[in-house]
Structure formats: C-alpha cells, structure tokens
Write a protein that holds these residues in place. Sequence first.
Motif, PDB file in Angstrom:
ATOM      1  N   PHE A 170      32.210 116.421 -70.985  1.00  0.00           N
ATOM      2  CA  PHE A 170      32.029 117.652 -70.220  1.00  0.00           C
ATOM      3  C   PHE A 170      30.542 117.978 -70.059  1.00  0.00           C
ATOM      4  O   PHE A 170      30.075 118.357 -68.988  1.00  0.00           O
ATOM      5  CB  PHE A 170      32.703 118.835 -70.928  1.00  0.00           C
ATOM      6  CG  PHE A 170      34.205 118.778 -70.963  1.00  0.00           C
ATOM      7  CD1 PHE A 170      34.915 117.883 -70.172  1.00  0.00           C
ATOM      8  CD2 PHE A 170      34.907 119.630 -71.798  1.00  0.00           C
ATOM      9  CE1 PHE A 170      36.302 117.839 -70.218  1.00  0.00           C
ATOM     10  CE2 PHE A 170      36.294 119.600 -71.845  1.00  0.00           C
ATOM     11  CZ  PHE A 170      36.999 118.695 -71.060  1.00  0.00           C
ATOM     12  N   SER A 173      28.526 115.259 -67.660  1.00  0.00           N
ATOM     13  CA  SER A 173      28.868 115.067 -66.254  1.00  0.00           C
ATOM     14  C   SER A 173      28.452 116.267 -65.420  1.00  0.00           C
ATOM     15  O   SER A 173      28.731 117.407 -65.753  1.00  0.00           O
ATOM     16  CB  SER A 173      30.373 114.830 -66.093  1.00  0.00           C
ATOM     17  OG  SER A 173      30.704 114.739 -64.725  1.00  0.00           O
ATOM     18  N   SER A 174      27.787 115.982 -64.300  1.00  0.00           N
ATOM     19  CA  SER A 174      27.416 117.040 -63.359  1.00  0.00           C
ATOM     20  C   SER A 174      27.992 116.762 -61.976  1.00  0.00           C
ATOM     21  O   SER A 174      27.794 117.539 -61.056  1.00  0.00           O
ATOM     22  CB  SER A 174      25.892 117.144 -63.245  1.00  0.00           C
ATOM     23  OG  SER A 174      25.349 115.912 -62.807  1.00  0.00           O
ATOM     24  N   ASP A 177      34.350 117.100 -60.691  1.00  0.00           N
ATOM     25  CA  ASP A 177      34.987 118.402 -60.817  1.00  0.00           C
ATOM     26  C   ASP A 177      36.229 118.209 -61.670  1.00  0.00           C
ATOM     27  O   ASP A 177      37.275 117.790 -61.193  1.00  0.00           O
ATOM     28  CB  ASP A 177      35.362 118.954 -59.434  1.00  0.00           C
ATOM     29  CG  ASP A 177      35.858 120.390 -59.511  1.00  0.00           C
ATOM     30  OD1 ASP A 177      36.129 120.845 -60.636  1.00  0.00           O
ATOM     31  OD2 ASP A 177      35.973 121.042 -58.464  1.00  0.00           O
ATOM     32  N   LYS A 223      37.096 123.005 -69.051  1.00  0.00           N
ATOM     33  CA  LYS A 223      36.515 121.941 -68.227  1.00  0.00           C
ATOM     34  C   LYS A 223      35.352 122.489 -67.403  1.00  0.00           C
ATOM     35  O   LYS A 223      35.367 123.652 -66.995  1.00  0.00           O
ATOM     36  CB  LYS A 223      37.570 121.378 -67.271  1.00  0.00           C
ATOM     37  CG  LYS A 223      38.779 120.748 -67.930  1.00  0.00           C
ATOM     38  CD  LYS A 223      39.789 120.337 -66.867  1.00  0.00           C
ATOM     39  CE  LYS A 223      41.080 119.826 -67.479  1.00  0.00           C
ATOM     40  NZ  LYS A 223      42.070 119.486 -66.432  1.00  0.00           N
ATOM     41  N   PRO A 224      34.332 121.681 -67.147  1.00  0.00           N
ATOM     42  CA  PRO A 224      33.253 122.113 -66.259  1.00  0.00           C
ATOM     43  C   PRO A 224      33.805 122.545 -64.906  1.00  0.00           C
ATOM     44  O   PRO A 224      34.640 121.850 -64.317  1.00  0.00           O
ATOM     45  CB  PRO A 224      32.382 120.860 -66.130  1.00  0.00           C
ATOM     46  CG  PRO A 224      32.630 120.125 -67.412  1.00  0.00           C
ATOM     47  CD  PRO A 224      34.075 120.347 -67.726  1.00  0.00           C
ATOM     48  N   GLY A 225      33.385 123.695 -64.445  1.00  0.00           N
ATOM     49  CA  GLY A 225      33.921 124.256 -63.217  1.00  0.00           C
ATOM     50  C   GLY A 225      35.087 125.187 -63.461  1.00  0.00           C
ATOM     51  O   GLY A 225      35.509 125.916 -62.562  1.00  0.00           O
ATOM     52  N   LYS A 313      29.021 122.973 -64.232  1.00  0.00           N
ATOM     53  CA  LYS A 313      29.133 121.516 -64.399  1.00  0.00           C
ATOM     54  C   LYS A 313      27.896 121.002 -65.122  1.00  0.00           C
ATOM     55  O   LYS A 313      26.785 121.490 -64.912  1.00  0.00           O
ATOM     56  CB  LYS A 313      29.286 120.847 -63.043  1.00  0.00           C
ATOM     57  CG  LYS A 313      30.548 121.262 -62.314  1.00  0.00           C
ATOM     58  CD  LYS A 313      30.626 120.638 -60.922  1.00  0.00           C
ATOM     59  CE  LYS A 313      31.838 121.140 -60.177  1.00  0.00           C
ATOM     60  NZ  LYS A 313      31.915 120.573 -58.809  1.00  0.00           N
ATOM     61  N   GLY A 314      28.104 120.002 -65.958  1.00  0.00           N
ATOM     62  CA  GLY A 314      26.987 119.421 -66.696  1.00  0.00           C
ATOM     63  C   GLY A 314      26.475 120.317 -67.783  1.00  0.00           C
ATOM     64  O   GLY A 314      25.288 120.300 -68.110  1.00  0.00           O
TER      65      GLY A 314
END
Length: 315
Positions: A170, A173-174, A177, A223-225, A313-314
């Motif tokens: 998580f 990563s950038s 989604d 989760k990112p996003g 994200k990221g």
Amino acid sequence: MSQEAAANYYSKDFEWNQLRLEIETNPSFLYHLLPFIDDTNANTSASTADANSDSEAWNKFHTRHSTGKFFKERRYLLKEFPELASCRDYAKVLEVGCGNGSTALPILRAKENIVVYACDCSNEALDRAKENIAAANLISAEHRYHPFLCDISTSGFPEWLACSSCQERFCKSSMVDFCEVSCSEESSCCIGGVDLVTLIFTLSALPLHMMPTAIQECFSVLKPGGMLLFRDYGLYDMTMLRFDPEQRVGYREYMRSDGTRSYFFSLESTRDLFSSAGFTELELEYCCVKSTNRRNGKLMRRVWVHGKFQRPKGS
C-alpha cells in the motif's frame, strides 16, 4: 420515518457559531471551558487498565440494553454517506465499534454484494448485532457480515485484514487504485485490506490519548484511495452540557455513571487527529439538528461532527 422527514431531520437547523456564543457567555457552563488538570500519574500500565475498564463498561452497557427497544437502525447513513451505496461491487467495509448492528444493517441493505467486517470490544454487543442482522432476513447476510472481537484501544487489527506485506505494498504503490482491485486479485494471506472504514460514534468512547493509535490502525488496513467515514459527538452538543463538573475526566472528555466515556470533537481537533495519521480531508463540518423530546416537549439542540477522509495513494 418518511422520506420527507428523513430529508429534513439531518439538515442544518441552526448555526454552530451562534450556539458557541451562547454557551461561552453563559456562566453556568464555565466549567466545560476550563483547562483540565489531571492529578494522577499517567503510565503504560495505568493506560492499559483504563482501556480494559472501558471495554468492561461497554460490555455491561450492552448487557443492560439487550432488548429490541434499544436497537435503532441508522437509516440516515446512506444520505450522509452515499459512498456506501455507490461503491464498487463486492466492496469491503470495516465497521469499527459495531455495537448492536445499527450501522451494519443499513450498509448491508445498501448493496446486495457489499461485505462488512464489523468489530467491537464487547462480546455482548457482537451477539446482539448478529441477532439483529439475522432477524432482518437480508440476502446472503451470513456470507456478507463478518463480526469479530477487537479492542483497537489496546491492540491492533488482526493480520487477516491486511498483512504486513500488503501494508508495505500500500505504502509503495502510487499508480494502482486498490479500490478497483477485484476479490480474485487480492492476497491469499489476508483479505487485502478494505475499501471503506466507518467510525460512527465510536472514537468518542476511547480515551483521548488512545485516539491517534486507533486512527492509525484504521489507516493501515485501508487501501490507498479508500475512504474513512466519520460521525461523532460535536462540541457543545446538548449531552455535553448535561455532564456535571465531577464527571470531567479530561478536556472535553467525560465519564458517565456507568463507566462509559464520551469525548466531544471540534472541527479543529478532528482535523488534527486524522491529518496526523496521514489522511486527506475531503469533508468536515458540524451537523446541527433541532429535535423535540416527545416526553417533555423540550427543544434539543444536537451537534455532531461529520467527516470524510481518504488515504492517499502511495502512503
């Protein structure tokens, strides 16, 4: 409640700044505004003991209020948080502090394939929630509702929500989604994190000094996003003004006679807590509602803090 009533009940019935002016110029409420001096010596063992007593107090609370009369489904959630109905298919929601299921039930109704992982520090609350969910006869509820015991004030979330390797992924990563990743693509070692987290009248029940850790735990499994949906008691809510001076256990922090506690959030304190954990603020406002007590006819001015926060994200 009719659709018209539901639309009006949670509107802006009065201005919070006007209420603030009334409270802060009323001498009878002065003790709520004073700094709090704690005479006890804080230490790790004392903090753990306090957290354990908080959990036991809530367990006793749910035991006392185990009848159906206490259960009230929070139907307003979908109006305040439409993301619960518009999220992707098979989205995973983590409900922190599920109580008797009053929040989980409208979430499960919102979408026939949404999956809810619901935790609470009270076994009694989890039992009541399972009974209420089962009684609703929802489609595939037994496969979509997963309750588990967890006290985020004393321990982190279990590894099966988001293992350490997934949490590292998580952070790195950038581009991906994660909220669009399907179930089949998620990690076999855990459920791969969640798309949404709900904190509905839960954070205020924790000791203030334990709130940052609890929010950081929510951030770690999101989760990112993904989004965290927040609603809790706001500063100068009528229930705050009812507390006596001897019930203060901190600044804007109180303890009821049954041992359960309550904190009252300002927009500033809420913003600081979530931004410090790494969240991006999407919405944050006071929800000010007037209602009438049916028994005595008295006007009640309720204040809640409504917020939506996203994990970038990221991060």
